[in-house]
Scaffold this active site. Structure first.
Site, PDB file in Angstrom:
ATOM      1  CE  LYS A 117       8.333   7.394   7.397  1.00 50.59           C
ATOM      2  NZ  LYS A 117       8.056   6.550   6.313  1.00 50.59           N
ATOM      3  CE  LYS A 212       2.845   1.363   4.905  1.00 52.79           C
ATOM      4  NZ  LYS A 212       4.074   1.385   4.171  1.00 52.79           N
ATOM      5  CE  LYS A 215       9.391  -1.208   8.153  1.00 48.00           C
ATOM      6  NZ  LYS A 215      10.442  -1.701   7.260  1.00 48.00           N
TER       7      LYS A 215
HETATM    8  P1  TYM Z   1       9.977   0.199   3.249  1.00 50.52           P
HETATM    9  O1  TYM Z   1      10.957  -0.469   4.082  1.00 50.52           O
HETATM   10  O2  TYM Z   1       9.161   1.286   3.846  1.00 50.52           O
HETATM   11  O3  TYM Z   1       8.989  -0.847   2.612  1.00 50.52           O
HETATM   12  C1  TYM Z   1       9.512  -1.986   1.966  1.00 50.52           C
HETATM   13  C2  TYM Z   1       8.477  -2.590   1.036  1.00 50.52           C
HETATM   14  O4  TYM Z   1       7.398  -3.140   1.781  1.00 50.52           O
HETATM   15  C3  TYM Z   1       6.165  -2.686   1.252  1.00 50.52           C
HETATM   16  N1  TYM Z   1       5.200  -2.684   2.374  1.00 50.52           N
HETATM   17  C4  TYM Z   1       4.052  -3.406   2.396  1.00 50.52           C
HETATM   18  N2  TYM Z   1       3.482  -4.211   1.486  1.00 50.52           N
HETATM   19  C5  TYM Z   1       2.296  -4.802   1.799  1.00 50.52           C
HETATM   20  N3  TYM Z   1       1.656  -4.618   2.976  1.00 50.52           N
HETATM   21  C6  TYM Z   1       2.183  -3.807   3.926  1.00 50.52           C
HETATM   22  N4  TYM Z   1       1.544  -3.639   5.077  1.00 50.52           N
HETATM   23  C7  TYM Z   1       3.450  -3.157   3.653  1.00 50.52           C
HETATM   24  N5  TYM Z   1       4.262  -2.297   4.353  1.00 50.52           N
HETATM   25  C8  TYM Z   1       5.318  -2.022   3.548  1.00 50.52           C
HETATM   26  C9  TYM Z   1       6.508  -1.311   0.668  1.00 50.52           C
HETATM   27  O5  TYM Z   1       5.613  -0.905  -0.314  1.00 50.52           O
HETATM   28  C10 TYM Z   1       7.876  -1.568   0.071  1.00 50.52           C
HETATM   29  O6  TYM Z   1       7.791  -2.161  -1.209  1.00 50.52           O
HETATM   30  N6  TYM Z   1      11.305   3.379  -0.089  1.00 50.52           N
HETATM   31  C11 TYM Z   1      11.314   1.925  -0.065  1.00 50.52           C
HETATM   32  C12 TYM Z   1      12.728   1.396   0.093  1.00 50.52           C
HETATM   33  C13 TYM Z   1      13.589   1.784  -1.062  1.00 50.52           C
HETATM   34  C14 TYM Z   1      13.455   1.308  -2.395  1.00 50.52           C
HETATM   35  C15 TYM Z   1      14.472   1.985  -3.145  1.00 50.52           C
HETATM   36  C16 TYM Z   1      12.606   0.395  -3.003  1.00 50.52           C
HETATM   37  C17 TYM Z   1      14.617   2.671  -1.050  1.00 50.52           C
HETATM   38  N7  TYM Z   1      15.148   2.787  -2.296  1.00 50.52           N
HETATM   39  C18 TYM Z   1      14.626   1.752  -4.520  1.00 50.52           C
HETATM   40  C19 TYM Z   1      12.771   0.172  -4.383  1.00 50.52           C
HETATM   41  C20 TYM Z   1      13.770   0.862  -5.108  1.00 50.52           C
HETATM   42  C21 TYM Z   1      10.379   1.475   1.067  1.00 50.52           C
HETATM   43  O7  TYM Z   1       9.251   1.802   1.081  1.00 50.52           O
HETATM   44  O8  TYM Z   1      10.836   0.738   2.026  1.00 50.52           O
END
Ligand code: TYM
Length: 345
Positions: A117, A212, A215
């Site tokens: 990022k 993957k 977004k």
């Molecule tokens: P975020 O919003 O980036 O992703 C949310 C979850 O979606 C999963 N993910 C996917 N899984 C399968 N295929 C894909 N193409 C794909 N894209 C995203 C990510 O692995 C994630 O599980 N940092 C976290 C948010 C967070 C969090 C936390 C999670 C903040 N604090 C504490 C657990 C505990 C995140 O990646 O969000």
């Protein structure tokens, strides 16, 4: 399993991809329904994590929608299921600051997501992007969470959380429960899905299936969004990148595009992946597979969107209010023990 806390969060963006949904939200929903009788289930909206990018004034609207998604996906509510907004529990930010003083620049700058990022540490990057995993550690440690179902792209952040907690405990006395090791997290997710619908799966970018589905992908055709209509879904799936091998088999190394389509077909139809693979074994026309997957995904999304439309905003705010009451009680108690440990109280 009893008396454990299972916790996860998904950032709120203008719309969720099918990857987030099938890879994270749906598995978490199934897992919550399975374990909420005897365990605490914390599902929160990381709104403070969301504003590291895309501050677009739509956050409130979008987070209400995300909670509707959990409900439409079948999340069953009971007194052990807690849904809350991160910023409505100020202890998250407070603990993040304390952990900032324990974590090192070295370990934090090794995070792959930060490197990506920040384009390898570009100095114009906002500090929030750097600090992101420390806030994530606070989200987890405040609730003594053992299991944190996330996609594998987040495993490095879980390891960092364990390291920081261990260092803190060593320096200031036993204060935090460590979340399970990532190998145990992965096992837990597999067992809890009771099939090959395991979380930890990674839905791929339709145009670049080595990556993957994200977004932030630039091309619209790379990602399916949860509010796409059938025409859009069909256009995107029909133009998905495949290969020139001329056979339909599940082989993520050599045929990631085809394998991704088989995976998606299995997840949206509920047919086990092995059965989907056998149905298509021996077929050679990629166009036929694409048409079938496009029809399955379109039908699935149309049903899902209809369910979402039936849920009122009032219902969502009611759920949040009770979740935030619970979360503040638990988190403030933990924060106080941390403050005492470091002599802030
Ligand atoms: P975020 O919003 O980036 O992703 C949310 C979850 O979606 C999963 N993910 C996917 N899984 C399968 N295929 C894909 N193409 C794909 N894209 C995203 C990510 O692995 C994630 O599980 N940092 C976290 C948010 C967070 C969090 C936390 C999670 C903040 N604090 C504490 C657990 C505990 C995140 O990646 O969000």
């Amino acid at each position: 399993m009893e008396n454990k806390t299972i916790l996860t969060g998904i950032r709120v963006n203008s719309e969720m991809t099918l990857g987030n949904f099938l890879g994270a939200l749906l598995p978490m929903t199934r897992l919550a329904n399975k374990y909420s009788k005897n365990n605490q289930i914390n599902i929160f909206i990381p709104d403070l994590h969301t504003i590291i990018s895309d501050i677009d004034g739509e956050l409130q609207k979008n987070l209400v929608k995300e909670i509707k998604y959990y409900l439409a996906a079948g999340l069953e509510l009971n007194e052990n299921v807690h849904i809350y907004r991160q910023s409505y529990v100020p202890a998250h930010s407070e603990l993040c600051w304390i952990l900032n003083c324990v974590a090192t620049m070295g370990e934090t700058s090794r995070m792959i997501q930060y490197k990506e990022k920040s384009h390898n540490g570009d100095l114009g990057t906002n500090v929030g992007i750097f600090d992101y995993p420390i806030l994530m550690a606070a989200d987890i440690l405040l609730y003594d969470a053992t299991y944190v179902p996330v996609g594998e792209d987040q495993f490095q952040h879980l390891e960092l959380t364990r390291n920081i907690a261990e260092r803190f405990n060593h320096k200031f006395g036993e204060t935090f429960i460590l979340p399970a090791k990532t190998s145990d997290q992965a096992k837990f997710m597999e067992i809890s899905q009771e099939s090959d619908k395991a979380s930890g799966i990674r839905i791929r970018d339709l145009q670049n299936p080595e990556k993957k589905m994200s977004k932030s992908a630039e091309s619209e055709n790379s990602k399916i969004m949860m509010n796409d209509d059938p025409a859009k879904v069909t256009k995107k799936i029909m133009s998905a990148q495949t290969d020139s091998l001329g056979k339909i088999s599940f082989d993520m190394m050599n045929q990631p595009g085809i394998s991704n389509l088989l995976q998606i077909e299995s997840l949206v139809t509920g047919v086990p992946l092995q059965d989907v693979i056998s149905t298509w074994a021996g077929e050679t026309h990629y166009g036929d597979l694409k048409k079938k997957v496009a029809a399955s995904v379109s039908g699935y999304l149309a049903d899902f969107q209809a369910k979402v439309a039936e849920i009122s905003d009032e219902k969502v705010y009611e759920i949040l209010e009770s979740g935030e009451k619970y979360a503040n009680e638990v988190a403030n108690k933990k924060l106080l023990s941390v403050q005492k440990a470091v002599s802030l109280r």
